[in-house]
Design an enzyme around this catalytic site. Structure first.
Site, PDB file in Angstrom:
ATOM      1  N   LEU A 241     -40.786  -2.694 -67.326  1.00  0.00           N
ATOM      2  CA  LEU A 241     -40.804  -3.856 -68.115  1.00  0.00           C
ATOM      3  C   LEU A 241     -42.244  -3.612 -69.143  1.00  0.00           C
ATOM      4  O   LEU A 241     -43.361  -3.326 -68.667  1.00  0.00           O
ATOM      5  CB  LEU A 241     -41.237  -5.083 -67.452  1.00  0.00           C
ATOM      6  CG  LEU A 241     -41.247  -6.360 -68.212  1.00  0.00           C
ATOM      7  CD1 LEU A 241     -40.220  -6.551 -69.196  1.00  0.00           C
ATOM      8  CD2 LEU A 241     -41.661  -7.437 -67.464  1.00  0.00           C
ATOM      9  N   HIS A 242     -41.911  -3.514 -70.534  1.00  0.00           N
ATOM     10  CA  HIS A 242     -43.125  -3.582 -71.314  1.00  0.00           C
ATOM     11  C   HIS A 242     -42.744  -3.962 -72.692  1.00  0.00           C
ATOM     12  O   HIS A 242     -41.401  -4.095 -73.038  1.00  0.00           O
ATOM     13  CB  HIS A 242     -43.491  -1.899 -71.598  1.00  0.00           C
ATOM     14  CG  HIS A 242     -42.222  -0.972 -72.366  1.00  0.00           C
ATOM     15  ND1 HIS A 242     -41.132  -0.802 -71.558  1.00  0.00           N
ATOM     16  CD2 HIS A 242     -42.079  -0.743 -73.451  1.00  0.00           C
ATOM     17  CE1 HIS A 242     -40.252  -0.020 -72.226  1.00  0.00           C
ATOM     18  NE2 HIS A 242     -40.877   0.055 -73.197  1.00  0.00           N
ATOM     19  N   PHE A 243     -43.745  -4.361 -73.466  1.00  0.00           N
ATOM     20  CA  PHE A 243     -43.532  -4.894 -75.009  1.00  0.00           C
ATOM     21  C   PHE A 243     -44.278  -3.755 -75.846  1.00  0.00           C
ATOM     22  O   PHE A 243     -45.236  -3.233 -75.295  1.00  0.00           O
ATOM     23  CB  PHE A 243     -44.363  -6.275 -75.247  1.00  0.00           C
ATOM     24  CG  PHE A 243     -43.327  -7.276 -74.262  1.00  0.00           C
ATOM     25  CD1 PHE A 243     -42.436  -8.101 -74.952  1.00  0.00           C
ATOM     26  CD2 PHE A 243     -43.780  -7.605 -73.138  1.00  0.00           C
ATOM     27  CE1 PHE A 243     -41.728  -9.328 -74.271  1.00  0.00           C
ATOM     28  CE2 PHE A 243     -42.926  -8.600 -72.436  1.00  0.00           C
ATOM     29  CZ  PHE A 243     -41.995  -9.468 -73.048  1.00  0.00           C
TER      30      PHE A 243
END
Lengths: 439, 405
Positions: A241-243
């Site tokens: 999970l990453h932005f």
């Protein structure tokens, strides 16, 4: 099973071919990474943000959140730490030496020539027909990056005030969220926000993580610092999970596109659809609180991923405007429906490209870049009008379902277990409905 | 407001227009502001009486503020972005905008903004912003019949008011009898005010043809006053750019971006003879004691003095030649000849074509009290300025708009 072949982007210097193991020395694995082997006793700067639970713009008073100058503290911290990594030579190239221009025309697409970003690596196969896939600890993930690539820890402050600790111990139990550099930046300040990094969450939106991203946009307080998200199947290459986020002080074409209001929800969130833009998408803005806006968008995202629809999200204007695009390019590509001409450009239409910032790998494409070319590529990304309406219908159901649940429960914390999609308690959007049916 | 800012604001207007310009502008009935993009924060430097009446603020509450403080929660974000873009591209814009009075009540107005250029070097000196309240009931964008009806209304009771505005020139005679006219306009506007209270605010709104004409006419009148009164100072301004900004002149949008950075720094242009300073921050002027026009166009060597170490100077020269960043500790001198240790960081800054366009020099006075600001160490403070400057220069040289390449 649908797969495409593409060159993965190298986001970390530790993302070498997996077989290449660094020589072990001293304690840990020798890379000073974020895994159990090295993280004990590590220190990293810590930025604790003020929870803006009140709102982006609470009262009718004019002087609400409108301070742009001076440069906000998070802004200086991020820029300072990033420049520091640049001077330490951690990036694969100097992105400020990459030529960039606004393409003449009505929309102002932005083109960058970046010949260094995709060299070296061999194409890898990616499965594109499953938006949710389990986390695989054997593949590259952000716990494997070196601590020098991490800029700071980012979390909500306990006492409600902004706090900064230049050297804070990493609280492994507390699973910190961190901001790390992308060693293949597409613009200055390109970073990755990795929520609760040690929990090894797969690329999948949940309410808390999305709110964290929105807080980061609000805290940076710079309308030209935008965050983006790509789901699997919509050109995310790492299932952790990453932005992403970076600075570019020009308006993106997507931000200039006209919109038409579809509906307003009880929490004050307004949903519109984009007009006169090659990719069909939704715009979310307003909301009585930052959390209202965040919950609505994250419910929409969760609905898309549960329906296995790949999508991209852009968080713009300090977290005040959020763009959501369901897309189908990778699927078309896997099915052989994309023209060779478009594939040749090797442009992967992820969130930045969809927003109008095109990173081109070939000088020829850069020199010949035109509004028409950009439009043609993006038109391939878009769902058909019919499919878009279908997708919007279940998004609005999901939002309504969550909203009505919250009404009956009072405050709901996490609704991830509620299968609101297959079993909607209420199929209507609450609030004023102006045109539910898109034409 | 601090005294330096206060001085800059006074000076911004007074140095450009003759002393009676204020008086003449004060007599105009319209609601308008004049702002200066070269001052940090792009503050309003002049506000009309009509504006104060419409918005319910006092003059001191408006001068020195940025125009965005009149926006509020329901102000359309896309419109705000369009105004930002017009400023960036140094062009006019006419847009319907929801603004807020001091008491928090929102109202629709037609906002018309235009840049004021220097005739001499083509740079943007000021922005004039005119606000024409849109008469309620506010028309949703698609209601054509409403527009006609209201347009007609506006014409009826606005005849006397708009007559002069539309057909009157900027002759002194017209201006001289404006106090009477002013009171009429204000009376009209307060009627509009009362009827607008308690109404739900529309999401969109379209100004009538007449309102657009009114805004246009107001802009023309203001420009006529500004042009005429700039002749008397010899520093001519004009509504159209006569020449592209010359070498060493930064675009107003770059000025605005750099103005947000509160630390001491200068930008120098290595492509001009003797590598002069082309931008100096307010903090730099405070630190060194010089006025802006004493440093712009000059090489940084005026900071040196008798005890400045030559090897340090050589180090700086070398880093500039090799286009590398460097950090040194150098003895510098203020205008009053007092010396200070300058913890100096220099870095090349590239433009959108990837070429080195400027060098940025960031000064931190050793031993000064605000050293620990926000807990960032001096090195990080150096680098955060460099980062912010790199973002501004790169983004604002991308070729959209008339900024210098």
């Amino acid at each position: 099973m649908l797969r495409i072949k593409r060159v993965p982007t190298v986001v970390s210097n530790y993302q070498k071919d997996e077989s290449e193991e660094a020589a072990r020395r001293g304690g840990g694995c020798g890379r000073n990474c974020l895994n159990k082997c090295c993280i004990q006793g590590a220190n990293l700067p810590l930025y604790a943000f003020k929870k803006l639970n009140k709102v982006v713009c609470d009262k009718g008073m004019p002087e609400f959140e409108n301070r742009e100058p001076p440069v906000a503290f998070l802004d200086s911290l991020l820029l300072g730490e990033w420049e520091d990594r640049m001077q330490r030579g951690l990036f694969r190239y100097d992105v400020t030496a990459c030529e960039t221009k606004v393409i003449p025309g009505q929309h102002g697409f932005i083109a960058q020539l970046n010949e260094g970003r995709h060299l070296k690596k061999r194409p890898t196969e990616f499965r594109v027909d499953k938006v949710l896939q389990p986390f695989d600890g054997n593949k590259f993930n952000f716990t494997k990056v070196g601590q020098e690539e991490v800029l700071f820890q980012f979390e909500a402050s306990e006492d409600g005030e902004v706090q900064f600790f230049p050297n804070a111990p990493v609280d492994v139990e507390n699973s910190p969220s961190v901001v790390a550099i992308n060693v293949s930046p597409i613009e200055y300040g390109h970073v990755l926000l990795i929520p609760r990094i040690l929990e090894c969450l797969p690329q999948r939106i949940d309410r808390d993580s999305f709110l964290l991203a929105l807080h980061m946009a609000a805290e940076a307080g710079n309308p030209y610092f935008r965050l983006g998200y790509n789901s699997l199947g919509a050109f995310a290459t790492i299932n952790h999970l990453h932005f992403q986020a970076y600075y570019l002080s020009v308006p993106f074409p997507i931000e200039k596109a006209p919109t038409e209001k579809i509906t307003s929800l009880d929490g004050g969130v307004k949903i519109s659809k984009l007009l006169n833009y090659p990719v069909r998408g939704l715009v979310f803005e307003g909301g009585n609180t930052l959390q209202d806006l965040s919950n609505t968008v994250s419910d929409a995202c969760m609905c898309l991923q549960d329906h296995n629809v790949p999508y991209n999200v852009l968080i713009a204007d300090c977290g005040r405007r959020i763009f959501l695009f369901p897309q189908c390019y990778a699927e078309k590509q896997a099915l052989g429906e994309v023209s060779a001409e478009l594939l040749d450009t090797q442009v992967n239409p992820a969130v930045w490209e969809i927003s109008g910032h095109m990173v081109l790998k070939r000088k020829k494409d850069f020199e010949e870049a035109s509004e028409e070319n950009a439009w043609r590529l993006l038109a391939e990304v878009s769902l058909s009008e019919e499919r878009f309406q279908e997708v919007y219908a279940f998004i609005s159901e999901a939002i309504a379902a969550h909203a009505s649940l919250e009404d009956s429960d009072g405050k709901s914390e996490s609704l991830e277990d509620v299968d609101a999609i297959t079993n909607p308690p209420c199929a209507m959007v609450t609030g004023t409905q102006e045109c539910l049916v898109l034409q | 407001m601090d005294s330096q800012l206060n001085f800059n604001i006074e000076n911004s207007f007074n140095s450009r227009y003759s002393y009676c310009a204020r008086q003449v502008l004060d007599e105009l009935p319209d609601s308008f502001t004049i702002s200066d993009p070269s001052i940090s924060g792009h503050p309003i430097v002049f506000v009309s009486k009509g504006f104060l009446k419409v918005f319910g603020y006092s003059k001191d509450e408006v001068v020195g503020k940025n125009g965005r403080v009149f926006q509020g929660p329901k102000t359309d974000r896309k419109s705000v972005m369009e105004i930002r873009e017009a400023i960036r591209e140094e062009r006019s814009i006419q847009i319907n905008l929801l603004n807020y009075r001091k008491d928090g009540t929102p109202f629709w107005m037609l906002f018309h903004m235009s840049p004021v250029f220097s005739k001499e070097d083509g740079r943007v000196i000021h922005f004039v912003g005119v606000q024409v309240p849109i008469s309620p009931p506010w028309r949703p964008r698609w209601s054509a019949s409403g527009a006609v009806r209201n347009g007609a209304n506006m014409c009826d009771d606005g005849d006397r008011v708009c007559g002069n505005i539309m057909f009157g020139s900027c002759r002194r005679e017209v201006c001289s009898d404006t106090p009477v006219e002013l009171s009429r306009v204000l009376a009209l506007e307060s009627v509009l005010d009362d009827s607008s209270r308690g109404l739900g605010i529309e999401e969109t709104c379209e100004a009538s043809y007449l309102e657009k004409q009114k805004a246009e006419a107001a802009i023309n009148k203001i420009f006529s006053v500004l042009t005429r009164h700039s002749e008397l100072t010899g520093r001519f301004v004009c509504a159209k750019r006569h020449c592209l900004p010359g070498a060493g002149i930064l675009s107003s949008s770059l000025n605005i971006s750099l103005g947000r950075i509160k630390q001491s720094f200068v930008l120098t242009d290595p492509h001009l003879p003797d590598m002069p300073i082309v931008y100096a921050s307010d903090a730099f002027l405070r630190l060194t004691g010089y006025a802006r026009d004493e440093v712009l166009g000059h090489n940084c060597r005026f900071l040196r003095g008798v005890d400045t170490d030559f090897s340090t100077l050589y180090q700086i020269k070398e880093s500039i030649q090799t286009e590398q960043a460097c950090t040194v500790r150098i003895l510098n001198y203020r205008k009053d000849k007092s010396s200070f240790w300058n913890y100096l960081h220099i870095s090349p800054v590239r433009n959108a074509s990837g070429k080195v366009a400027y060098f940025v020099g960031v000064q931190i006075e050793e031993g000064s009290k605000n050293q620990d600001r926000n807990g960032l160490c001096p090195e990080m403070r150096h680098r955060s300025v460099v980062g912010a400057v790199k973002v501004a220069v790169r983004s604002l040289s991308m070729g959209a708009g008339p900024s210098r390449s």
